[in-house]
Each structure stands twice: as C-alpha cells, then as structure tokens.
Design a protein around this motif. Structure first.
Motif, PDB file in Angstrom:
ATOM      1  N   ALA A 151       3.082   5.773  -2.869  1.00 20.31           N
ATOM      2  CA  ALA A 151       4.248   6.593  -3.215  1.00 20.31           C
ATOM      3  C   ALA A 151       4.437   6.675  -4.730  1.00 20.31           C
ATOM      4  O   ALA A 151       4.756   7.740  -5.289  1.00 20.31           O
ATOM      5  CB  ALA A 151       5.487   6.020  -2.545  1.00 20.31           C
ATOM      6  N   ARG A 152       4.244   5.533  -5.420  1.00 17.53           N
ATOM      7  CA  ARG A 152       4.393   5.534  -6.871  1.00 17.53           C
ATOM      8  C   ARG A 152       3.344   6.411  -7.532  1.00 17.53           C
ATOM      9  O   ARG A 152       3.638   7.195  -8.463  1.00 17.53           O
ATOM     10  CB  ARG A 152       4.308   4.105  -7.385  1.00 17.53           C
ATOM     11  N   ALA A 153       2.085   6.286  -7.092  1.00 21.03           N
ATOM     12  CA  ALA A 153       1.027   7.117  -7.667  1.00 21.03           C
ATOM     13  C   ALA A 153       1.273   8.598  -7.402  1.00 21.03           C
ATOM     14  O   ALA A 153       1.038   9.455  -8.264  1.00 21.03           O
ATOM     15  CB  ALA A 153      -0.326   6.692  -7.100  1.00 21.03           C
ATOM     16  N   THR A 154       1.763   8.872  -6.208  1.00 21.86           N
ATOM     17  CA  THR A 154       2.079  10.265  -5.897  1.00 21.86           C
ATOM     18  C   THR A 154       3.186  10.797  -6.808  1.00 21.86           C
ATOM     19  O   THR A 154       3.136  11.932  -7.299  1.00 21.86           O
ATOM     20  CB  THR A 154       2.486  10.380  -4.421  1.00 21.86           C
ATOM     21  N   GLU A 159       2.921  13.717  -9.592  1.00 21.68           N
ATOM     22  CA  GLU A 159       3.832  14.858  -9.553  1.00 21.68           C
ATOM     23  C   GLU A 159       4.548  15.027 -10.901  1.00 21.68           C
ATOM     24  O   GLU A 159       4.731  16.150 -11.412  1.00 21.68           O
ATOM     25  CB  GLU A 159       4.843  14.665  -8.425  1.00 21.68           C
ATOM     26  N   ARG A 160       4.965  13.881 -11.498  1.00 20.10           N
ATOM     27  CA  ARG A 160       5.635  13.962 -12.801  1.00 20.10           C
ATOM     28  C   ARG A 160       4.690  14.485 -13.874  1.00 20.10           C
ATOM     29  O   ARG A 160       5.061  15.276 -14.741  1.00 20.10           O
ATOM     30  CB  ARG A 160       6.132  12.566 -13.191  1.00 20.10           C
ATOM     31  N   PHE A 161       3.410  14.033 -13.818  1.00 23.04           N
ATOM     32  CA  PHE A 161       2.433  14.525 -14.793  1.00 23.04           C
ATOM     33  C   PHE A 161       2.223  16.032 -14.652  1.00 23.04           C
ATOM     34  O   PHE A 161       2.116  16.765 -15.637  1.00 23.04           O
ATOM     35  CB  PHE A 161       1.118  13.778 -14.642  1.00 23.04           C
ATOM     36  N   ASN A 162       2.170  16.481 -13.413  1.00 24.81           N
ATOM     37  CA  ASN A 162       1.995  17.922 -13.194  1.00 24.81           C
ATOM     38  C   ASN A 162       3.183  18.716 -13.743  1.00 24.81           C
ATOM     39  O   ASN A 162       3.027  19.811 -14.321  1.00 24.81           O
ATOM     40  CB  ASN A 162       1.816  18.201 -11.708  1.00 24.81           C
ATOM     41  N   LEU A 163       4.373  18.165 -13.613  1.00 25.60           N
ATOM     42  CA  LEU A 163       5.547  18.844 -14.176  1.00 25.60           C
ATOM     43  C   LEU A 163       5.503  18.874 -15.706  1.00 25.60           C
ATOM     44  O   LEU A 163       5.834  19.887 -16.350  1.00 25.60           O
ATOM     45  CB  LEU A 163       6.821  18.151 -13.692  1.00 25.60           C
ATOM     46  N   LEU A 164       5.087  17.697 -16.300  1.00 28.47           N
ATOM     47  CA  LEU A 164       4.968  17.657 -17.759  1.00 28.47           C
ATOM     48  C   LEU A 164       3.899  18.637 -18.253  1.00 28.47           C
ATOM     49  O   LEU A 164       4.056  19.293 -19.305  1.00 28.47           O
ATOM     50  CB  LEU A 164       4.634  16.240 -18.217  1.00 28.47           C
ATOM     51  N   LEU A 165       2.820  18.704 -17.507  1.00 26.51           N
ATOM     52  CA  LEU A 165       1.750  19.627 -17.875  1.00 26.51           C
ATOM     53  C   LEU A 165       2.255  21.070 -17.855  1.00 26.51           C
ATOM     54  O   LEU A 165       1.934  21.874 -18.740  1.00 26.51           O
ATOM     55  CB  LEU A 165       0.553  19.450 -16.937  1.00 26.51           C
ATOM     56  N   LYS A 166       3.048  21.350 -16.891  1.00 30.06           N
ATOM     57  CA  LYS A 166       3.606  22.700 -16.797  1.00 30.06           C
ATOM     58  C   LYS A 166       4.509  22.998 -17.990  1.00 30.06           C
ATOM     59  O   LYS A 166       4.457  24.069 -18.604  1.00 30.06           O
ATOM     60  CB  LYS A 166       4.361  22.843 -15.490  1.00 30.06           C
ATOM     61  N   GLU A 167       5.363  22.008 -18.347  1.00 29.81           N
ATOM     62  CA  GLU A 167       6.239  22.187 -19.514  1.00 29.81           C
ATOM     63  C   GLU A 167       5.445  22.249 -20.818  1.00 29.81           C
ATOM     64  O   GLU A 167       5.790  22.995 -21.746  1.00 29.81           O
ATOM     65  CB  GLU A 167       7.262  21.039 -19.568  1.00 29.81           C
ATOM     66  N   TYR A 168       4.387  21.427 -20.891  1.00 32.29           N
ATOM     67  CA  TYR A 168       3.571  21.424 -22.115  1.00 32.29           C
ATOM     68  C   TYR A 168       2.892  22.775 -22.332  1.00 32.29           C
ATOM     69  O   TYR A 168       2.808  23.273 -23.460  1.00 32.29           O
ATOM     70  CB  TYR A 168       2.543  20.305 -22.030  1.00 32.29           C
ATOM     71  N   LYS A 169       2.410  23.359 -21.245  1.00 32.29           N
ATOM     72  CA  LYS A 169       1.789  24.675 -21.376  1.00 32.29           C
ATOM     73  C   LYS A 169       2.805  25.720 -21.812  1.00 32.29           C
ATOM     74  O   LYS A 169       2.474  26.664 -22.545  1.00 32.29           O
ATOM     75  CB  LYS A 169       1.160  25.087 -20.044  1.00 32.29           C
ATOM     76  N   LYS A 210       0.834  -1.200   0.000  1.00 33.19           N
ATOM     77  CA  LYS A 210       0.000   0.000   0.000  1.00 33.19           C
ATOM     78  C   LYS A 210       0.869   1.251   0.000  1.00 33.19           C
ATOM     79  O   LYS A 210       0.652   2.191  -0.784  1.00 33.19           O
ATOM     80  CB  LYS A 210      -0.916  -0.031   1.214  1.00 33.19           C
ATOM     81  N   ALA A 211       1.857   1.254   0.876  1.00 33.69           N
ATOM     82  CA  ALA A 211       2.731   2.432   0.941  1.00 33.69           C
ATOM     83  C   ALA A 211       3.496   2.620  -0.369  1.00 33.69           C
ATOM     84  O   ALA A 211       3.695   3.752  -0.849  1.00 33.69           O
ATOM     85  CB  ALA A 211       3.698   2.279   2.113  1.00 33.69           C
ATOM     86  N   GLU A 212       3.936   1.483  -0.991  1.00 40.46           N
ATOM     87  CA  GLU A 212       4.674   1.581  -2.252  1.00 40.46           C
ATOM     88  C   GLU A 212       3.793   2.147  -3.357  1.00 40.46           C
ATOM     89  O   GLU A 212       4.216   3.035  -4.123  1.00 40.46           O
ATOM     90  CB  GLU A 212       5.191   0.199  -2.631  1.00 40.46           C
TER      91      GLU A 212
END
Length: 382
Positions: free
Chosen positions: A303-306, A310-320, A298-300
């Motif tokens: 953490a992976r989903a988090t 977070e990586r998707f949010n960074l990509l979204l920022k770069e894509y914009k 569960k913890a793993e």
C-alpha cells in the motif's frame, strides 16, 4: 317281631326291598353274585382260586399301557429306537409308541448349555512356553448324531477343543498373545490348516490391519466347530473363552520383568505423545501468528509503495506543467523536512553573521531560543 322273621308281607319288612325289585338280583346281593361268577370263570382259566391269569393279564395290560406312552419335556428331544435302530425323532409333548422292547425312547437335553473346562501348556510360534486355561460352552444340535456318531461326544469335544486351542494359540507369538489376547495381528499360517482347513482359508484371505479382525477366541471357536462338523458329532459350540493366558510359574518372574519393561516403554511413549500434543499446537499457533504478521507487513508495504508511486505520478504531472515552480516547491519541502529534524539557528543580526552551532550546543537549547554572535564567540573560547 324282627324285620327278617318269616311271615307275610316279607317284602314290606325287607329294608332293601329285595322281593319288590325285578329279577330279584338288582341289589347288593346281585352285585356280589356277578363278581362271584366272574371270579369263578377266570378262576377256571387260571387254574385255581384268586385267578393267577387275571393277575398276569392285569400286569401285562398295565405294562403295555405304560410302555406305549412317553412324555418329552420342553428341554428335550426324543429319539425312538426300534430294535436298537433309529426310527424317528419326537418333539416335546405326549406321544405313543410301540411297547418295549420293540421301541425305546432316548431323551436328549437339547436346550441345556454344557461346559468343558481345560488347560494346556504349549509352545508359541516364537518357541516360548505358555499356559492357556479355556472354557467351551456348547449344546446338542442333532440328537441322532449325538447318540450314534461317536462313542462319547463330550470326550470327543474335549479333545477337539484342546486341538483347536493348540492350533490357534500356537500360531502366534508370545507378545501377541500376552499383550493382546483378544486380537490376532496376523492371519493363521498354513500349518494351522490341518486342524481347521476352512478356518485357515478364511483367515488367510484376511489381511492384517482390517477393521473386522478376527479374535483368537473366534478363531478357536471356528476351528473347533469345523472339527465337530467333520465328526458329525451333533454338537454346536456357542462360546469359547480364555480364562487365563500366562507363562508357566517357572518362568513367570522373567516374563514379569519383560512386562514391566514394556509398561515403562509404553509410559515413555505416552509422555512423548503428551509433550508432542502440547508443543505442536503452540508451534502451530506461533507459525500462524508470524504468517499473519508477514501478510500484514506485505499489505502495508504494498500500500505504501502504491501510494508513493501515485504521489510521484502526480508530481510528475505538476512538474511537466510548471517545472520551475515544482522544483522550488520540492526544494522548500525538502529543506523543511531536513531542518525539522536538526537544531534551529535563529539569526538576530539581520543576516550579517550566520554561525552554525555544534550539535551538542544546539541540542541543549530549548525550542525558540535565540543565540547572538557574541554568545557564540564566547562559546568557542577556551
């Protein structure tokens, strides 16, 4: 000349010096005369020589002296009777009293532990026959009551002890008596109150399962003591013990079979408890391991989903910021990831001919191998 011949200076010849002593009667002859006068005086009163009155008087004085004194040992208590009626109680030591038959002393052993042994055959509450051998130890607590309240205190105690054993033991079942002769699983019923009213009330207030459960021996002792107190027997019961509690010889074989079956049952129960004590800890440990593993997974995943979010949010920022550049970079990264898991094709013709090799052939090529178009065409020929 002899010393006692008559003549002058007789006083000097007399070795006792009789003639030189005052009154002439201080020596042995004077003592003899005194005793002689006493015998004559008492002889006249007695009516003859020897003095019968003197003898009687001496005997009477000796009897009065002996019968007026008594010694009570440390283990005894003296009860003084005046003309057969209780007068007082004497403690250990030397005492004076009126001579007999005016006063007599009855000495009672108060510190000695006495014993009564008995055996009864009776019915239990579930109508089974049982034989009980018991031993009662007691001592005298009140000498006056012991002497005057009952005709035979020891026989009274024997009968009261048998009645107490019957009332207490008869109020329990055979299984309760044989399996746990020292413990009473339940309190005495109301039917036992006739033998011991106070004990029945005390036991009725006690509920089964209490820590201070009263034993059968204690119940018997209380019932016996209550009976003796009601008789004013002057006895104190110190201990009651059951020497042997068993079924009669006529039915002993059947009860032995029952006891054997009970032991087998207890053995099976003990084995079941041992197995449970072995399996339950193992199951508990396995359950704890699974729970810990699940918590780790569960913890793993969290953490992976988090991290992915977070990586998707960074990509979204770069894509914009740069959509075209971001799309190109994502396409290249995706193709790199896909091609990394597939066989590689190296084109040596400068882009003129591109041949997709089957997965079987590609898997046989070593990393970095180069395949030409002619080799590929030969591979397709039968």
């Amino acid at each position: 000349m002899a010393w006692n011949e008559p003549g002058k200076n007789d006083g000097q010849r007399d070795p006792w010096g009789k003639n030189n002593r005052p009154n002439g009667n201080s020596g042995p002859n004077g003592l003899d005369q005194l005793l002689k006068r006493l015998r004559q005086r008492f002889g006249k009163l007695g009516g003859g020589p020897g003095g019968i009155f003197t003898i009687v008087l001496a005997v009477l004085l000796a009897w009065l002296l002996v019968s007026s004194a008594t010694v009570i040992n440390t283990s005894q208590t003296g009860v003084v009777l005046r003309f057969g009626k209780y007068s007082r109680t004497l403690t250990p030591g030397f005492h004076f009293k009126l001579p007999a038959p005016i006063e007599t002393v009855a000495k009672v052993e108060t510190t000695r532990i006495r014993a009564q042994v008995g055996q009864v055959r009776m019915l239990t509450s579930d109508e089974n026959i049982i034989s009980v051998a018991y031993n009662v130890q007691y001592q005298v607590s009140d000498p006056r009551q012991y002497l005057f309240s009952t005709n035979d205190p020891d026989d009274t105690l024997a009968q009261a002890a048998e009645a107490a054993v019957r009332s207490v033991v008869g109020a329990h079942s055979m299984d309760e008596i044989l399996t746990s002769p020292g413990d009473a699983a339940d309190s005495l019923p109301a039917s036992a109150a006739s033998a011991s009213a106070a004990t029945a009330a005390k036991l009725a207030a006690a509920k089964p399962g209490k820590d201070d459960r009263i034993t059968l021996q204690q119940q018997t002792l209380d019932a016996l003591q209550h009976t003796l107190d009601s008789y004013h027997a002057g006895l104190q019961v110190t201990d009651v013990s059951f020497q042997n509690v068993a079924p009669p010889d006529e039915v002993k074989a059947a009860f032995d079979d029952v006891n054997a079956a009970r032991e087998d049952k207890q053995s099976a129960v003990n084995k079941a408890h041992a197995y449970a004590n072995q399996v339950i800890p193992q199951a508990t440990g396995e359950a704890a391991r699974i729970i810990a593993q699940a918590k780790g997974d569960k913890a793993e995943r969290i953490a992976r989903a988090t991290g992915d979010a977070e990586r998707f949010n960074l990509l979204l920022k770069e894509y914009k910021a740069a959509p075209a550049v971001t799309r190109q970079r994502l396409w290249l990264e995706t193709m790199e990831d896909v091609m990394a898991r597939n066989p590689k094709v190296v084109d040596g013709s400068g882009g003129r001919n591109i041949i997709n090799l089957p997965a079987g052939l590609g898997s046989k090529l070593s990393p970095g191998a180069t395949v030409s178009a002619d080799a590929a065409s030969q591979e397709k020929q039968p």
